[in-house]
Design a protein around this motif. Structure first.
Motif, PDB file in Angstrom:
ATOM      1  N   GLU A 508       0.811  -1.219   0.000  1.00 12.78           N
ATOM      2  CA  GLU A 508       0.000   0.000   0.000  1.00 12.78           C
ATOM      3  C   GLU A 508       0.841   1.264   0.000  1.00 12.78           C
ATOM      4  O   GLU A 508       0.299   2.371  -0.164  1.00 12.78           O
ATOM      5  CB  GLU A 508      -0.926  -0.018   1.219  1.00 12.78           C
ATOM      6  CG  GLU A 508      -1.971  -1.134   1.187  1.00 12.78           C
ATOM      7  CD  GLU A 508      -2.749  -1.240   2.488  1.00 12.78           C
ATOM      8  OE1 GLU A 508      -2.377  -0.519   3.452  1.00 12.78           O
ATOM      9  OE2 GLU A 508      -3.698  -2.035   2.555  1.00 12.78           O
ATOM     10  N   LEU A 509       2.163   1.141   0.172  1.00 10.77           N
ATOM     11  CA  LEU A 509       3.040   2.310   0.177  1.00 10.77           C
ATOM     12  C   LEU A 509       3.254   2.827  -1.239  1.00 10.77           C
ATOM     13  O   LEU A 509       3.177   2.082  -2.220  1.00 10.77           O
ATOM     14  CB  LEU A 509       4.396   1.960   0.795  1.00 10.77           C
ATOM     15  CG  LEU A 509       4.421   1.499   2.258  1.00 10.77           C
ATOM     16  CD1 LEU A 509       5.849   1.133   2.656  1.00 10.77           C
ATOM     17  CD2 LEU A 509       3.873   2.578   3.189  1.00 10.77           C
ATOM     18  N   THR A 510       3.555   4.110  -1.342  1.00  9.02           N
ATOM     19  CA  THR A 510       3.956   4.687  -2.627  1.00  9.02           C
ATOM     20  C   THR A 510       5.386   4.256  -2.928  1.00  9.02           C
ATOM     21  O   THR A 510       6.098   3.750  -2.045  1.00  9.02           O
ATOM     22  CB  THR A 510       3.871   6.211  -2.591  1.00  9.02           C
ATOM     23  OG1 THR A 510       4.840   6.709  -1.635  1.00  9.02           O
ATOM     24  CG2 THR A 510       2.476   6.674  -2.178  1.00  9.02           C
ATOM     25  N   GLU A 511       5.823   4.446  -4.153  1.00  5.44           N
ATOM     26  CA  GLU A 511       7.185   4.066  -4.520  1.00  5.44           C
ATOM     27  C   GLU A 511       8.210   4.828  -3.688  1.00  5.44           C
ATOM     28  O   GLU A 511       9.240   4.285  -3.294  1.00  5.44           O
ATOM     29  CB  GLU A 511       7.422   4.315  -6.015  1.00  5.44           C
ATOM     30  CG  GLU A 511       6.663   3.377  -6.931  1.00  5.44           C
ATOM     31  CD  GLU A 511       6.987   1.926  -6.647  1.00  5.44           C
ATOM     32  OE1 GLU A 511       8.192   1.609  -6.452  1.00  5.44           O
ATOM     33  OE2 GLU A 511       6.061   1.093  -6.616  1.00  5.44           O
ATOM     34  N   ALA A 512       7.947   6.086  -3.418  1.00  3.57           N
ATOM     35  CA  ALA A 512       8.870   6.893  -2.614  1.00  3.57           C
ATOM     36  C   ALA A 512       8.928   6.359  -1.184  1.00  3.57           C
ATOM     37  O   ALA A 512      10.003   6.281  -0.576  1.00  3.57           O
ATOM     38  CB  ALA A 512       8.417   8.353  -2.614  1.00  3.57           C
TER      39      ALA A 512
END
Length: 535
Positions: A508-512
């Motif tokens: 669920e995290l963004t790539e950053a």
């Protein structure tokens, strides 16, 4: 002891390839600027000022080159480590041999007093284990290990001066103080030379050799106990004297043989020529760091946060519980096996000799099981199998009627005593799932603490009123072994649950955010969402 003699003695123990290199860096070329600017590292007792420069961030090497480094470690370093644990367990097994020769009667007490001494020994040994991991960081494991060996060698010799209960209690306290720190020190020492994926099988050898030491101790006892009366000494005192002399001799050898790091292998009894060339030294350091980035700070001492994080880590407490459950039944087995066999109508010399076959079998079976666990990447189910074997062995011994033929009774004892010893599998499993070197240091001391504190209650399982068949005691052993089987499975299910939850959160995290999480993995350790637990 001369180096040539040492290698000759260990020739039959020459190890097969224990594992293949599992990870290396393959690049068509090396960026020289990156090599010169690469971060430094301290591993296996390496000094910050010299050895740290051998970690090359972008080092390129082949699996064959890594395999050559591992081969040197397995044939020149690891046999010496096996020798230290061989001597340790000879000195820990000799009490059971002495009991079968009538030590309690000679000193005027019953096995209940022996049980009390074992309980005290377990507490002191456990405390010494917990501090041993920290002391090895302060002194250096290559120095702390032989210091401890020489110390317990002196105390082993002192057993020959025992005349009463007070003397017996005194030497057991001091033997616990001196022996306690060597196993955690050894675990830390090996961790600086081998990857986490390579340690499990080597720990199987480490504890397997202890089984061989128990077998040798039984064979030695069958001969040395016959010296009763010579020099006015009981046979068991001769056993302690010989064991003490052997320990002292080996401690001197180990002092001059164990290297501080892969970069410091020349000199002493290691020979004038280094074991590794410069490139192999770089490979040896770099491969360990790539396997576990936290070892970039291998020499850092445990901090308060490391202790707090370990105390709050439920996964560690699960491994501690597994430890006490799988080992509790081994206390009466290890202490009274010669005495139990003697109750089958064998004399004291034959009963001690007959302890050798099951211990040899245990070494073979244990190493086979753990190597297979490492090969297939499965820890819990193999561990549960080992505990189930032990449980069945106790059931056989418990169900055996007193009138059963001694051959049948001995078969039951052999089946039980040859169970796959899964304690090293648990330690390796815990180590793989520890996140930072500081926490690993604390957990190593903690698990060895758990691996000995159990003696405070396990020493009371066999009572004099329950002899010679120990039916009540064996019923308790069956229950504990069954609980150990359940604990292995429960720990596995907990790890699987954590992996599922963290994988979902990580996805669920963004790539950053994933980049930040990956970069902070060294700091967060097994608390990182990108950390995957081995099951």
């Amino acid at each position: 002891m001369m180096k040539s003699s040492f290698l000759y003695i260990l020739a039959p123990l020459r190890l097969p390839p224990l594992s293949q290199p599992t990870m290396s860096s393959h690049r068509d070329s090396i960026d020289k600027s990156n090599v010169l600017a690469s971060p430094t590292v301290s591993v296996a007792g390496a000094t910050d000022s010299g050895d740290s420069a051998h970690y090359i961030k972008d080092l390129d090497y082949t699996p064959e080159e890594e395999k050559a480094v591992i081969s040197i470690l397995d044939t020149r370093l690891f046999p010496a480590v096996l020798l230290t644990t061989f001597v340790l367990n000879m000195d820990r097994t000799n009490l059971s041999n002495a009991i079968s020769d009538g030590l309690p009667k000679d000193l005027g007490f019953t096995i209940n007093t022996v049980n009390t001494a074992i309980a005290i020994y377990s507490v002191v040994f456990s405390l010494a284990c917990f501090s041993g991991a920290v002391m090895s960081k302060l002194v250096g494991p290559s120095r702390w290990i032989p210091i401890l060996m020489a110390s317990w060698g002196i105390v082993t010799l002192a057993h020959a001066a025992i005349k009463d209960t007070a003397g017996f209690m005194c030497v057991r306290v001091f033997i616990a103080l001196t022996e306690g720190g060597v196993i955690p020190s050894t675990l830390i020492y090996l961790g600086g030379f081998y990857k986490g994926t390579e340690l499990t099988t080597r720990l199987a050898w480490f504890w397997g050799i202890q089984s061989i030491a128990s077998a040798v101790s039984g064979l030695m006892a069958s001969g040395l106990l016959q010296l009763r009366g010579r020099g006015g000494l009981e046979g068991w005192k001769w056993l302690f004297l010989v064991d003490g002399i052997i320990t002292m001799a080996v401690s001197v050898f180990i002092w001059f043989y164990l290297p501080r790091s892969v970069a410091q292998t020349s000199g002493g009894l290691r020979g004038f020529k280094p074991w590794f060339n410069e490139r192999q030294i770089q490979i040896a350091f770099t491969r360990v760091i790539r396997d576990d980035i936290s070892k970039r700070k291998y020499e850092s001492r445990p901090t308060r946060n490391d202790f707090l994080n370990a105390a709050k880590d439920l996964t560690l407490w699960g491994h501690f519980l597994i430890t006490v459950l799988i080992l509790t039944p081994t206390n009466p087995l290890g202490t009274y096996l010669p005495t139990v066999i003697k109750s089958f109508d064998f004399n004291v010399f034959v009963s001690n000799a007959l302890t050798a076959p099951p211990y040899v079998l245990q070494c073979i079976i244990s190493i086979t099981l753990i190597r297979h666990a490492e090969k297939v990447g499965q820890r819990a189910l193999h561990g549960a199998f080992g505990s189930a074997w032990q449980m069945v062995g106790w059931i056989i011994l418990r169900a055996m009627p007193h009138s059963a033929p001694r051959g049948a009774k001995y078969f039951g004892a052999v089946f039980l005593a040859s169970w796959p010893y899964n304690h090293p599998l648990n330690i390796g499993w815990m180590s793989e799932n520890s996140g930072s070197i500081g926490q690993r240091t604390v957990s190593s001391g903690g698990v060895i603490f758990a691996a000995n504190i159990y003696g405070t209650w396990a020493s009371q399982i066999y009572q004099a009123s329950d002899a010679p068949d120990f039916k009540r005691g064996n019923s308790a052993n069956i229950a504990v072994a069954g609980a150990a089987v359940i604990s292995w499975i429960a720990q596995r299910q907990y790890y699987l649950h954590l992996n599922r939850v963290r994988a979902q959160k990580y996805a669920e995290l963004t790539e950053a955010e994933k980049t930040v999480e990956d970069r902070e993995k060294e700091v967060k350790g097994n608390k990182s969402l990108s950390f995957k637990f081995v099951t």
